[in-house]
Design an enzyme around this catalytic site. Sequence first.
Site, PDB file in Angstrom:
ATOM      1  CB  SER A   1      -0.918   0.033   1.216  1.00 44.69           C
ATOM      2  OG  SER A   1      -1.625   1.262   1.249  1.00 44.69           O
TER       3      SER A   1
ATOM      4  CB  THR B   1       8.584   0.436   3.578  1.00 51.52           C
ATOM      5  OG1 THR B   1       8.996   0.462   4.940  1.00 51.52           O
ATOM      6  CG2 THR B   1       9.654  -0.248   2.754  1.00 51.52           C
ATOM      7  CB  CYS B   2       4.571   1.346   0.094  1.00 47.68           C
ATOM      8  SG  CYS B   2       4.306  -0.329   0.733  1.00 47.68           S
ATOM      9  CB  ALA B   3       5.569   6.510   0.910  1.00 49.44           C
TER      10      ALA B   3
END
Length: 165
Positions: free
Chosen positions: A54, A59-61
Site C-alpha cells: 500500500s 516503506t512503500c512511499a
Amino acid sequence: MSNITLKGNPVNTIGTLPSVGTTIKDFALVDSGLSIKTLDSFEGKKKVFNIFPSIDTPTCASSARKFNEEASNLNNIVVINVSKDLPFALTRFCAAEGLNNVETLSDFRSSFGDDYEVTITDSPMKGLLSRAVIVTDENNKVIYTEQVSEIADEPNYEAALSALK
C-alpha cells in the site's frame, strides 16, 4: 510459495516470482483515469515493476519516491508501481509528492497479484501484494527479480537499476 516476514512474523505469498529469462504475462491494471493499462501499453520499453502492499505505508512511499527519482535519469525505461490501492489514493499520493516519472497502477480489480505470484495468502495483510521488484528488457524478458524477504524493508534499488545497464 515465498516465505517472507512482516516485522519478523512469517507471511506467505501465493507462489514465487517469474524466473529470470522467462517472459512476463500480460496484465490489465487500472490507471488514475480508470482506464486499463496492459503490457502493450509499454511496448518496446524496459520495465521496472515496483510492487508493494500500500502506498500509504512509509516503506512503500519511500520506494515510489526512490524509483521516481532514479527514473528521471533513465532512457527507454518505465517504472510501474503496482499495489491494491485504489487509483484515487495512488493519484493523491503522486500529486502530493510530485511523482511524475513513474506509472502508478492499481490491481484492485485484476489478477496481477495471482499471475505474478505476489499475493499474500495469510497474516493480517492477506490479499495485498508483497514487496517485490521485477525488471524486464524491452522484449518483456525477466532480467532481475527480488522478493523482499522482510515486507518492512526497502528493495535493493541499486541491483534492480544495474540490471537495466
